[in-house]
Design a protein around this motif. Structure first.
Motif, PDB file in Angstrom:
ATOM      1  N   MET A  23     -28.452  -0.510   1.834  1.00 46.03           N
ATOM      2  CA  MET A  23     -29.492  -1.540   1.705  1.00 46.03           C
ATOM      3  C   MET A  23     -30.876  -0.896   1.590  1.00 46.03           C
ATOM      4  O   MET A  23     -31.738  -1.395   0.854  1.00 46.03           O
ATOM      5  N   ALA A  24     -31.081   0.213   2.306  1.00 47.13           N
ATOM      6  CA  ALA A  24     -32.369   0.905   2.227  1.00 47.13           C
ATOM      7  C   ALA A  24     -32.616   1.474   0.836  1.00 47.13           C
ATOM      8  O   ALA A  24     -33.769   1.679   0.429  1.00 47.13           O
ATOM      9  N   GLU A  25     -31.524   1.716   0.097  1.00 41.41           N
ATOM     10  CA  GLU A  25     -31.636   2.237  -1.264  1.00 41.41           C
ATOM     11  C   GLU A  25     -31.761   1.127  -2.297  1.00 41.41           C
ATOM     12  O   GLU A  25     -31.757   1.387  -3.510  1.00 41.41           O
ATOM     13  N   GLY A  26     -31.830  -0.124  -1.825  1.00 41.07           N
ATOM     14  CA  GLY A  26     -32.043  -1.236  -2.735  1.00 41.07           C
ATOM     15  C   GLY A  26     -30.814  -2.079  -3.013  1.00 41.07           C
ATOM     16  O   GLY A  26     -30.887  -3.057  -3.779  1.00 41.07           O
TER      17      GLY A  26
ATOM     18  N   HIS B 159     -24.052  -7.497   0.019  1.00 40.44           N
ATOM     19  CA  HIS B 159     -22.717  -7.522  -0.583  1.00 40.44           C
ATOM     20  C   HIS B 159     -22.384  -6.190  -1.235  1.00 40.44           C
ATOM     21  O   HIS B 159     -21.271  -5.663  -1.067  1.00 40.44           O
ATOM     22  N   GLN B 160     -23.329  -5.631  -1.964  1.00 43.86           N
ATOM     23  CA  GLN B 160     -23.077  -4.339  -2.610  1.00 43.86           C
ATOM     24  C   GLN B 160     -22.873  -3.235  -1.588  1.00 43.86           C
ATOM     25  O   GLN B 160     -21.982  -2.386  -1.732  1.00 43.86           O
ATOM     26  N   ALA B 161     -23.693  -3.231  -0.547  1.00 44.08           N
ATOM     27  CA  ALA B 161     -23.595  -2.176   0.461  1.00 44.08           C
ATOM     28  C   ALA B 161     -22.307  -2.284   1.273  1.00 44.08           C
ATOM     29  O   ALA B 161     -21.811  -1.269   1.790  1.00 44.08           O
ATOM     30  N   MET B 162     -21.760  -3.498   1.381  1.00 43.82           N
ATOM     31  CA  MET B 162     -20.517  -3.694   2.128  1.00 43.82           C
ATOM     32  C   MET B 162     -19.284  -3.366   1.291  1.00 43.82           C
ATOM     33  O   MET B 162     -18.169  -3.324   1.833  1.00 43.82           O
TER      34      MET B 162
END
Length: 510
Positions: free
Chosen positions: A476-479, A483-486
């Motif tokens: 998430m810190a990378e943008g 949902h994508q990070a999970m």
């Protein structure tokens, strides 16, 4: 230092290329399995301990078992190797004395929790932390002591014996052979009594919070009338994710008789908020935690956080029972306590415990930097993903009555397995299922929490960990969106539940 660790260090100093101990992963793995009891001794063939986990990184294995034990992470393993080199390699560019090494570990725990000013006593396990706390309060008290233990069936298996001031096994983490169930030296029979408070009824349904609080208050009032001092447990998170005893009730009973009623917060699962632990210390509560559950460090890394006011009392007034020396080493204790108490330690240090905490701190440091709101969001999303995969799955269901908001904040999902006959899977059935998840051919090794007996059921547990939360937060810190990070966790959950479905159907057809 325990003899087995001394022998291992001698082996380290006579094998491999001097000055390159960080290049000896087998040596680090070996030491991570020392300074604990039989449960973390590796099997000679599989190299797995009794929890089924490894003291070596295994990135190809799927782990949702942080309620029980986890494989050591690659970051943790590397940190342990670097720390070991600094400690025992005289040719290292930055060698460190062992007393400073252990002080750095304790400082790292406090720094990451934002609890500067408190003191830390390291413990081989959460059960050992219970024993240390009991001995400290017994040494401080001039009266008989009653230990009010909440949900003994949802804490460590040895905790009820430790809470009574007894040896909980026949072998201690420091290698001493003792008589299981016998009182520690210095704690005569009858000095300690244990009163238990249940958090579930006979069918496994959670009791109402106000009923638990009322039982605790009544128990404390009764023991005070009996002219006994009281130690009350606040269970921050049980094995299945339930909280027990509110902080409000804890503050109430502590105020009934200041100096005679003390509170220990059992945060060994480490699934509450860090800010709540800081508040517990500010309220004068002792806090027990481990680096080996949610934090996902190697198993057998416990700690007792002690408010500064109590630490001063323990150092100057407590007559600590001599039998505690079988469980705790001098370097487990901060200098402020160790150098001022008259307690006679038998061991100088527990190297394996220190290394396990170094590995755990590598995980904790990443997690502690994440805002608590984001921590909660990720944990809640993890639970949603698990629950969505359980829906409609034959033979697997959420444990009834365990569907409250506490699941999301704790990232624990208890599962009930039903056999084809309609009966619940037994404890033995669940152990078999757990073994199959680790050994099923052509599938990744999968880890889940050990089964817990709840009434007629045996409940399995799928849980997220600090490393899961940190990985998602980094994405998430990378943008990335949540949902994508999970997505990597979702992929692992899909593989896990595919394997779970296969072994459940095997069990149902047996």
């Amino acid at each position: 230092m325990p003899a087995i660790q001394r022998a291992n260090l001698q082996a380290l100093n006579t094998t491999g290329e001097p000055g390159h101990l960080s290049h000896a992963p087998a040596s680090v793995s070996l030491l991570l399995g020392t300074g604990g009891d039989r449960r973390i001794w590796p099997d000679a063939i599989t190299r797995r301990n009794r929890y089924g986990t490894l003291a070596m990184p295994a990135d190809d294995e799927i782990s949702f078992s942080s309620t029980t034990a986890s494989n050591v992470s690659a970051e943790g393993f590397l940190a342990a190797g670097v720390a070991l080199r600094r400690l025992i390699d005289l040719e290292s560019p930055s060698p460190v004395a062992y007393d400073q090494w252990f002080a750095d570990i304790r400082e790292g725990i406090l720094r990451n929790l934002g609890c500067v000013g408190a003191e830390v006593a390291l413990a081989a396990s959460g059960t050992d932390a219970e024993l240390i706390a009991l001995c400290l309060f017994a040494g401080l008290s001039k009266r008989p002591l009653t230990n009010v233990l909440v949900a003994p069936d949802e804490t460590g298996n040895g905790v009820p014996r430790a809470a009574a001031g007894c040896h909980y096994s026949d072998l201690t983490a420091l290698g001493s052979v003792v008589e299981a169930g016998a009182p520690l030296e210095g704690l005569p029979p009858g000095r300690i009594e244990v009163r238990t408070i249940a958090i579930r009824n006979e069918t496994g349904e959670p009791r109402h919070q106000h009923e638990i609080d009322a039982d605790v208050i009544a128990a404390v009032e009764l023991e005070l009338r009996r002219d006994r001092d009281v130690l009350v447990h606040v269970l921050d998170t049980s094995k299945t994710g339930l909280p027990a005893v509110t902080r409000q009730a804890a503050r109430h009973v502590a105020a009934l008789a200041p100096g005679r009623v003390h509170i220990i917060v059992d945060a060994c699962q480490f699934r509450g908020s860090i800010s709540s632990l800081r508040q517990d210390l500010a309220d004068g509560f002792v806090v027990a935690l481990t680096g080996s559950k949610f934090i996902a460090g190697p198993p057998f890394s416990g700690a007792l956080l002690i408010p500064s006011s109590l630490a001063e009392a323990f150092a100057t007034r407590a007559r600590i029972p001599a039998g505690l020396a079988e469980y705790t080493a001098a370097q487990d204790w901060p200098a402020a306590l160790r150098e001022r108490t008259a307690f006679a330690f038998k061991s100088e240090l527990n190297l394996g415990l220190g290394l396990r905490w170094v590995a755990a701190l590598a995980n904790l440091e990443r997690y502690a930097q994440i805002a608590e709101a984001r921590q909660s969001l990720i944990k809640e999303q993890f639970v949603c993903l698990v629950r969505s995969r359980i829906d409609g799955m034959k033979g697997v269901s959420l444990h009834p009555h365990d569907e409250g908001d506490h699941l999301g904040s704790r990232a624990i999902v208890p599962l009930t397995i039903t056999k084809a006959s309609g009966s619940f899977a037994s404890f033995e059935d669940s152990q078999t299922l757990q073994l199959l998840m680790r050994t099923l051919a052509e599938r990744p090794v999968c880890h889940i929490g050990q089964p817990v007996r709840l009434g007629s059921r045996a409940v399995l547990r799928v849980a997220g960990s600090a490393t899961d939360v940190a990985a998602v937060s980094a994405g998430m810190a990378e943008g990335q969106s949540l949902h994508q990070a999970m997505a990597p966790i979702e992929a692992r959950l899909d593989v896990f539940f595919d394997g779970l479905s296969a072994v459940v159907q095997h069990l149902r057809g047996a």
